[in-house]
Each structure stands twice: as structure tokens, then as C-alpha cells.
Write an enzyme that holds these catalytic residues in place. Structure first.
Site, PDB file in Angstrom:
ATOM      1  N   ARG A   1       0.857  -1.191   0.000  1.00  0.00           N
ATOM      2  CA  ARG A   1       0.000   0.000   0.000  1.00  0.00           C
ATOM      3  C   ARG A   1       0.887   1.233   0.000  1.00  0.00           C
ATOM      4  O   ARG A   1       1.776   1.353   0.852  1.00  0.00           O
ATOM      5  CB  ARG A   1      -0.899  -0.038   1.233  1.00  0.00           C
ATOM      6  CG  ARG A   1      -1.900   1.083   1.284  1.00  0.00           C
ATOM      7  CD  ARG A   1      -3.006   0.795   2.264  1.00  0.00           C
ATOM      8  NE  ARG A   1      -3.917  -0.244   1.761  1.00  0.00           N
ATOM      9  CZ  ARG A   1      -5.169  -0.406   2.166  1.00  0.00           C
ATOM     10  NH1 ARG A   1      -5.666   0.389   3.092  1.00  0.00           N
ATOM     11  NH2 ARG A   1      -5.923  -1.358   1.665  1.00  0.00           N
TER      12      ARG A   1
ATOM     13  N   LYS B   1       1.702  -7.763   4.963  1.00  0.00           N
ATOM     14  CA  LYS B   1       1.324  -6.543   4.230  1.00  0.00           C
ATOM     15  C   LYS B   1       2.472  -5.551   4.289  1.00  0.00           C
ATOM     16  O   LYS B   1       3.218  -5.526   5.272  1.00  0.00           O
ATOM     17  CB  LYS B   1       0.094  -5.900   4.894  1.00  0.00           C
ATOM     18  CG  LYS B   1      -0.658  -4.938   3.996  1.00  0.00           C
ATOM     19  CD  LYS B   1      -1.696  -5.670   3.179  1.00  0.00           C
ATOM     20  CE  LYS B   1      -2.479  -4.733   2.274  1.00  0.00           C
ATOM     21  NZ  LYS B   1      -3.572  -5.447   1.597  1.00  0.00           N
TER      22      LYS B   1
ATOM     23  N   ASP C   1      -1.652  -3.258  -4.258  1.00  0.00           N
ATOM     24  CA  ASP C   1      -2.709  -2.866  -3.314  1.00  0.00           C
ATOM     25  C   ASP C   1      -3.015  -1.387  -3.590  1.00  0.00           C
ATOM     26  O   ASP C   1      -2.542  -0.846  -4.599  1.00  0.00           O
ATOM     27  CB  ASP C   1      -2.267  -3.114  -1.865  1.00  0.00           C
ATOM     28  CG  ASP C   1      -3.449  -3.075  -0.903  1.00  0.00           C
ATOM     29  OD1 ASP C   1      -4.298  -3.982  -0.965  1.00  0.00           O
ATOM     30  OD2 ASP C   1      -3.557  -2.126  -0.112  1.00  0.00           O
TER      31      ASP C   1
ATOM     32  N   SER D   1      -4.734  -8.096 -10.358  1.00  0.00           N
ATOM     33  CA  SER D   1      -5.646  -8.999  -9.652  1.00  0.00           C
ATOM     34  C   SER D   1      -7.046  -8.395  -9.536  1.00  0.00           C
ATOM     35  O   SER D   1      -8.003  -9.074  -9.157  1.00  0.00           O
ATOM     36  CB  SER D   1      -5.108  -9.268  -8.236  1.00  0.00           C
ATOM     37  OG  SER D   1      -4.899  -8.030  -7.572  1.00  0.00           O
TER      38      SER D   1
ATOM     39  N   THR E   1     -10.771  -9.959  -8.474  1.00  0.00           N
ATOM     40  CA  THR E   1     -11.331  -9.559  -7.173  1.00  0.00           C
ATOM     41  C   THR E   1     -12.793  -9.166  -7.383  1.00  0.00           C
ATOM     42  O   THR E   1     -13.682  -9.552  -6.611  1.00  0.00           O
ATOM     43  CB  THR E   1     -10.539  -8.373  -6.578  1.00  0.00           C
ATOM     44  OG1 THR E   1      -9.176  -8.767  -6.435  1.00  0.00           O
ATOM     45  CG2 THR E   1     -11.106  -7.953  -5.224  1.00  0.00           C
TER      46      THR E   1
ATOM     47  N   ASP F   1     -17.598   8.272  -6.204  1.00  0.00           N
ATOM     48  CA  ASP F   1     -16.128   8.268  -6.137  1.00  0.00           C
ATOM     49  C   ASP F   1     -15.665   9.705  -5.946  1.00  0.00           C
ATOM     50  O   ASP F   1     -16.264  10.632  -6.514  1.00  0.00           O
ATOM     51  CB  ASP F   1     -15.529   7.672  -7.438  1.00  0.00           C
ATOM     52  CG  ASP F   1     -14.079   7.252  -7.239  1.00  0.00           C
ATOM     53  OD1 ASP F   1     -13.260   8.094  -6.842  1.00  0.00           O
ATOM     54  OD2 ASP F   1     -13.772   6.065  -7.462  1.00  0.00           O
TER      55      ASP F   1
ATOM     56  N   ARG G   1     -13.479   9.899 -12.999  1.00  0.00           N
ATOM     57  CA  ARG G   1     -13.794   8.473 -13.183  1.00  0.00           C
ATOM     58  C   ARG G   1     -15.307   8.276 -13.242  1.00  0.00           C
ATOM     59  O   ARG G   1     -15.827   7.544 -14.066  1.00  0.00           O
ATOM     60  CB  ARG G   1     -13.197   7.633 -12.042  1.00  0.00           C
ATOM     61  CG  ARG G   1     -11.682   7.596 -12.053  1.00  0.00           C
ATOM     62  CD  ARG G   1     -11.153   6.602 -11.042  1.00  0.00           C
ATOM     63  NE  ARG G   1     -11.452   5.216 -11.383  1.00  0.00           N
ATOM     64  CZ  ARG G   1     -10.780   4.501 -12.283  1.00  0.00           C
ATOM     65  NH1 ARG G   1      -9.755   5.035 -12.905  1.00  0.00           N
ATOM     66  NH2 ARG G   1     -11.120   3.261 -12.537  1.00  0.00           N
TER      67      ARG G   1
HETATM   68  P1  NAI Z   1      -8.125   1.764  -6.474  1.00  0.00           P
HETATM   69  O1  NAI Z   1      -7.168   2.689  -5.816  1.00  0.00           O
HETATM   70  O2  NAI Z   1      -7.935   1.378  -7.902  1.00  0.00           O
HETATM   71  O3  NAI Z   1      -9.625   2.349  -6.356  1.00  0.00           O
HETATM   72  C1  NAI Z   1     -10.136   2.975  -5.227  1.00  0.00           C
HETATM   73  C2  NAI Z   1     -11.141   4.012  -5.699  1.00  0.00           C
HETATM   74  O4  NAI Z   1     -11.796   4.546  -4.552  1.00  0.00           O
HETATM   75  C3  NAI Z   1     -10.501   5.190  -6.447  1.00  0.00           C
HETATM   76  O5  NAI Z   1     -11.187   5.434  -7.649  1.00  0.00           O
HETATM   77  C4  NAI Z   1     -10.644   6.351  -5.451  1.00  0.00           C
HETATM   78  O6  NAI Z   1     -10.783   7.614  -6.087  1.00  0.00           O
HETATM   79  C5  NAI Z   1     -11.911   5.938  -4.716  1.00  0.00           C
HETATM   80  N1  NAI Z   1     -12.095   6.561  -3.405  1.00  0.00           N
HETATM   81  C6  NAI Z   1     -11.174   6.854  -2.460  1.00  0.00           C
HETATM   82  N2  NAI Z   1     -11.747   7.401  -1.381  1.00  0.00           N
HETATM   83  C7  NAI Z   1     -13.069   7.449  -1.646  1.00  0.00           C
HETATM   84  C8  NAI Z   1     -14.198   7.899  -0.922  1.00  0.00           C
HETATM   85  N3  NAI Z   1     -14.085   8.426   0.302  1.00  0.00           N
HETATM   86  N4  NAI Z   1     -15.416   7.785  -1.489  1.00  0.00           N
HETATM   87  C9  NAI Z   1     -15.560   7.276  -2.732  1.00  0.00           C
HETATM   88  N5  NAI Z   1     -14.523   6.840  -3.464  1.00  0.00           N
HETATM   89  C10 NAI Z   1     -13.302   6.923  -2.928  1.00  0.00           C
HETATM   90  O7  NAI Z   1      -8.167   0.468  -5.533  1.00  0.00           O
HETATM   91  P2  NAI Z   1      -8.703  -0.991  -5.879  1.00  0.00           P
HETATM   92  O8  NAI Z   1      -7.584  -1.844  -6.320  1.00  0.00           O
HETATM   93  O9  NAI Z   1      -9.915  -0.866  -6.730  1.00  0.00           O
HETATM   94  O10 NAI Z   1      -9.130  -1.518  -4.429  1.00  0.00           O
HETATM   95  C11 NAI Z   1     -10.315  -1.057  -3.799  1.00  0.00           C
HETATM   96  C12 NAI Z   1     -10.421  -1.670  -2.418  1.00  0.00           C
HETATM   97  O11 NAI Z   1     -10.450  -3.095  -2.542  1.00  0.00           O
HETATM   98  C13 NAI Z   1      -9.257  -1.360  -1.488  1.00  0.00           C
HETATM   99  O12 NAI Z   1      -9.726  -1.237  -0.160  1.00  0.00           O
HETATM  100  C14 NAI Z   1      -8.352  -2.597  -1.602  1.00  0.00           C
HETATM  101  O13 NAI Z   1      -7.584  -2.808  -0.445  1.00  0.00           O
HETATM  102  C15 NAI Z   1      -9.405  -3.676  -1.763  1.00  0.00           C
HETATM  103  N6  NAI Z   1      -8.914  -4.874  -2.422  1.00  0.00           N
HETATM  104  C16 NAI Z   1      -8.349  -4.804  -3.669  1.00  0.00           C
HETATM  105  C17 NAI Z   1      -7.902  -5.951  -4.293  1.00  0.00           C
HETATM  106  C18 NAI Z   1      -7.306  -5.922  -5.665  1.00  0.00           C
HETATM  107  O14 NAI Z   1      -7.062  -7.015  -6.223  1.00  0.00           O
HETATM  108  N7  NAI Z   1      -7.081  -4.757  -6.260  1.00  0.00           N
HETATM  109  C19 NAI Z   1      -8.018  -7.264  -3.640  1.00  0.00           C
HETATM  110  C20 NAI Z   1      -8.663  -7.240  -2.331  1.00  0.00           C
HETATM  111  C21 NAI Z   1      -9.071  -6.066  -1.772  1.00  0.00           C
HETATM  112  N1  PHE Z   2      -3.856  -6.482  -2.155  1.00  0.00           N
HETATM  113  C1  PHE Z   2      -4.780  -7.473  -2.575  1.00  0.00           C
HETATM  114  C2  PHE Z   2      -5.502  -8.100  -1.369  1.00  0.00           C
HETATM  115  O1  PHE Z   2      -5.600  -7.484  -0.344  1.00  0.00           O
HETATM  116  C3  PHE Z   2      -4.167  -8.492  -3.537  1.00  0.00           C
HETATM  117  C4  PHE Z   2      -3.040  -9.338  -3.001  1.00  0.00           C
HETATM  118  C5  PHE Z   2      -3.321 -10.603  -2.505  1.00  0.00           C
HETATM  119  C6  PHE Z   2      -1.725  -8.921  -3.058  1.00  0.00           C
HETATM  120  C7  PHE Z   2      -2.288 -11.457  -2.072  1.00  0.00           C
HETATM  121  C8  PHE Z   2      -0.695  -9.748  -2.618  1.00  0.00           C
HETATM  122  C9  PHE Z   2      -0.982 -11.021  -2.148  1.00  0.00           C
HETATM  123  O2  PHE Z   2      -6.097  -9.144  -1.428  1.00  0.00           O
END
Ligand code: NAI
Ligand code: PHE
Length: 350
Positions: A42, A78, A118, A149, A153, A206, A211
Site C-alpha cells: 500500500r 502486508k 494494493d 488482480s 477480485t 467516487d 472516473r
Molecule cells: P483503487 O485505488 O484502484 O480504487 C479505489 C477508488 O476509490 C478510487 O477510484 C478512489 O478515487 C476511490 N475513493 C477513495 N476514497 C473514496 C471515498 N471516500 N469515497 C468514494 N470513493 C473513494 O483500488 P482498488 O484496487 O480498486 O481496491 C479497492 C479496495 O479493494 C481497497 O480497499 C483494496 O484494499 C481492496 N482490495 C483490492 C484488491 C485488488 O485485487 N485490487 C483485492 C482485495 C481487496
Molecule cells: N492487495 C490485494 C488483497 O488485499 C491483492 C493481493 C493478494 C496482493 C495477495 C498480494 C498477495 O487481497
């Protein structure tokens, strides 16, 4: 910091300083009981470096549970690259320097911990890490990785929403269901597409208005202001932005039947799961429903799974949630407690 040390039950934390960006780098390894620890990197600004350390520790603990529940042979860890609160946007050279410093730490850990993308990092950043260490999942295919990923997800969250609807309303049919997606980033955007294809009435919010605007131009979605998310009437609220969105102040104001989204650690504290239960809101525990990213990265890159095997495991997220919901009902506990019991049983059996 003192409080954190007292409450955290993990294995170790490595801390490093990057003089070029002023960032503090933390790698928290919570558990290697089921295998080498894994969890994303992160990258964001924090008010204090200790806040970054706390985030790393809490998120690493959730990764231990995520791996156990998903049946993956990995432990939980993490990384947090905590920028100073007033940091300006990193230049490409500063970003590369910071990532290379991080990669040296990963290399020094000799595979005890593997990272991946992340919040604040993406496949391109994993490519940079791969120049120094192989202990990074989710690099682009050119660098020998399995790519982002996030789409998988989203697929896992989609199955989780269907399972939650079936439990709540007796049918998984999304047609006409109002689903609010908070955060249309890498995961949220794909989730919106899947929900839309299934006939759901999708509401999005968002803070990055460009976006939202792009999404609104390409799909028939309703838009709400980020500040109005909590009070918006919907069947499913899918938090897909940052953690900590649910607490004693926001839970009473929710107007949904289900909370099921990708965000890691959406509850501010464990007792919030009981508050949701008392309000009759079905909560899909974060580390269960968002396990699709881990399934993608570890499935493809460590276990050598085919796309079909990954797809089968993503579908399994729905069945795991059903098991958790049934256990929670039978034992009159919150769904978070039921998920912890499932994870604890798998960890104990290791
Ligand atoms: P990202 O950074 O691509 O997207 C997050 C979005 O949320 C951005 O568009 C941002 O502008 C928006 N945002 C931030 N604060 C906000 C608020 N207060 N209100 C509304 N929108 C807001 O992140 P990503 O990869 O889409 O991940 C989203 C969540 O899912 C995170 O919490 C991450 O830890 C979790 N996650 C992601 C995984 C992955 O494979 N990318 C896997 C497991 C969990
Ligand atoms: N950050 C993502 C999660 O929270 C994807 C991830 C999984 C990254 C496992 C590394 C290892 O799930």
C-alpha cells in the site's frame, strides 16, 4: 506505537526509511503458519508514520484470515510505504527509488514474505520490484507475472453479492436490485460492469469525479455524491474504496440490507459487526468476499492453476459465504465471528 505492540499478535515487522522521499517503509509479517506470508504493498500518505505501521499490522492480520478461508497455502503479511502527510506527488524517479528500496527489503527476507499490488500500487510497480526481487506477484506478463488482480477480485465480489442476495431475499437475481458501489477504481469499475450486465440498478460514488464522469458516459448508472453514500437507499452497499467506512456513527444511518464489497477492513472495530447484525444488515466479511485477488495471484503464480481452476475457486467465494451465513445464524453470532471461526479451524488444522 506502544498500544500497537501490545495488541498485535503477528510474527515481525521490518521498518526502513527512504531518505529521498521521506517515506517510512513497513513490512508486517503476521503469520507464516500456512506458508510464506503474502499481501499487497500500500502506497499512501499518512498523518504519522505510526499510522502506517498500524495499517500494515491490521491489514497483515486480515491477510492471514483471507488465505486460510480461501484455502491458499500462504500466510498473511502486508507492506505500507507511508509517505509524509504533506508529500507532493512522487516524480517517476522518486517512485522508482522508493520501490527499489522496498524491493531490497523483500529480497533480504528471502521469500518469507511475497508482495503484490494494493491501494496506490499497480502491475507497473510490481514490474519495478521484479527488477530487484522475484518476491512480487501481479507484475505484467512481460515480467513473468499474472497481471492485475483487480478484475478477478471484482468477479469474487460479484459472486459474493449473489450469495448474499440469495441468503437475504431467497433469490440471487440481480435484476432491478439497487447496488451502490463506493469507489470505482480498479475493482469497483469492473464490479459495476458485471452488475450492470446482470440487470442491477447500479449507483456509484467516487471522490475522483473524472472516473465517475467516464463511467456515467459509458453505462447507465446513477451517481451519488461521496458524502451521501451512507444514507442512500439500496439493497446492497459495496464499499470498494478505503477501509474504516463503518462505525458506530455510520451504521445507524445505513439504508441497505447487505454490506458486501471489496474494501479491506471496512469495519472500524470488531464490535461494528455486532452493530450491523443488530440492525438486521447482512455483512459479507471483507477478507472472505475480496479473496479473488489472492486466488488470482497465488493460483496462477504459485500453484500453476489454469484459468478454469481460478474461475472455480472464485465461484467458491459464494459457497464459503453461504457456509458462514448459515453458521452465524445457527450459533447466533455475527458473520464476522463465524468467518473467524472458520479461519481459526483451518489455521488450527495446519
Ligand atoms: P483503487 O485505488 O484502484 O480504487 C479505489 C477508488 O476509490 C478510487 O477510484 C478512489 O478515487 C476511490 N475513493 C477513495 N476514497 C473514496 C471515498 N471516500 N469515497 C468514494 N470513493 C473513494 O483500488 P482498488 O484496487 O480498486 O481496491 C479497492 C479496495 O479493494 C481497497 O480497499 C483494496 O484494499 C481492496 N482490495 C483490492 C484488491 C485488488 O485485487 N485490487 C483485492 C482485495 C481487496
Ligand atoms: N492487495 C490485494 C488483497 O488485499 C491483492 C493481493 C493478494 C496482493 C495477495 C498480494 C498477495 O487481497
Amino acid at each position: 506505537m506502544e498500544e500497537l505492540l501490545q495488541e498485535w499478535d503477528g510474527e515481525f515487522v521490518v521498518c526502513r526509511y527512504d531518505d529521498r522521499t521521506g517515506a517510512r517503509l513497513f513490512v508486517a509479517v503476521h503469520s507464516t503458519r500456512l506458508g510464506p506470508a503474502a499481501g499487497g504493498t500500500r502506497l499512501k500518505a499518512y498523518p504519522k508514520a505510526a499510522d502506517g505501521a498500524r495499517d500494515a499490522c491490521r491489514l497483515a492480520a486480515a491477510m492471514t484470515l483471507k488465505m486460510a478461508v480461501a484455502g491458499l497455502p500462504m500466510g498473511g503479511g502486508k507492506s505500507v510505504l507511508a509517505l509524509p502527510p504533506d508529500a507532493a506527488a512522487l516524480s517517476p524517479i522518486e517512485r522508482r527509488h522508493l520501490l527499489t528500496t522496498h524491493a531490497r527489503t523483500l529480497e533480504a527476507l528471502h521469500g518469507t514474505y511475497w508482495t503484490g499490488p494494493d491501494v496506490g500500487t499497480a502491475s507497473a510497480d510490481m514490474d519495478v520490484l521484479r527488477e530487484t526481487t522475484r518476491h512480487a506477484f501481479g507484475a505484467s506478463t512481460a515480467y513473468g507475472g499474472s497481471g492485475s488482480s483487480a478484475p478477478d477480485t471484482a468477479v469474487g465480489v460479484f459472486y459474493g453479492i449473489q450469495a448474499s442476495l440469495r441468503h437475504c431475499f431467497g433469490s440471487a437475481d440481480l435484476a432491478g436490485r439497487r447496488v451502490l458501489v463506493q469507489g470505482v477504481g480498479a475493482v469497483g469499475w469492473r464490479l459495476v460492469e458485471l452488475l450492470h450486465q446482470s440487470g442491477a440498478h447500479v449507483i456509484v460514488a467516487d471522490v475522483a469525479f473524472d472516473r465517475v464522469e467516464r463511467l456515467y458516459e459509458s453505462l447507465d448508472v446513477e451517481v451519488v455524491a461521496p458524502a451521501s453514500v451512507i444514507g442512500t437507499v439500496c439493497d446492497v452497499y459495496a464499499p470498494c474504496a478505503m477501509g474504516g467506512v463503518l462505525d458506530a456513527r455510520t451504521i445507524p444511518a445505513l439504508r441497505c440490507r447487505v454490506v458486501a464489497g471489496a474494501a479491506n477492513n471496512p469495519l472500524s472495530e470488531p464490535a461494528d459487526a455486532d452493530l450491523l447484525r443488530e440492525r438486521g444488515i447482512l455483512y459479507a466479511p471483507d477478507y472472505v468476499i475480496n479473496g479473488g485477488g489472492a486466488i488470482h495471484l497465488i493460483g496462477y503464480e504459485t500453484l500453476g492453476w489454469s484459468a478454469g481452476q481460478v474461475a472455480e475457486h472464485l465461484r467458491g467465494i459464494g459457497s464459503t459465504l453461504v457456509e458462514i451465513y448459515e453458521r452465524a445464524e445457527k450459533e447466533s453470532v455475527s458473520t464476522a465471528t463465524a468467518a473467524e471461526q472458520l479461519a481459526a479451524a483451518r489455521l488450527a488444522g495446519a
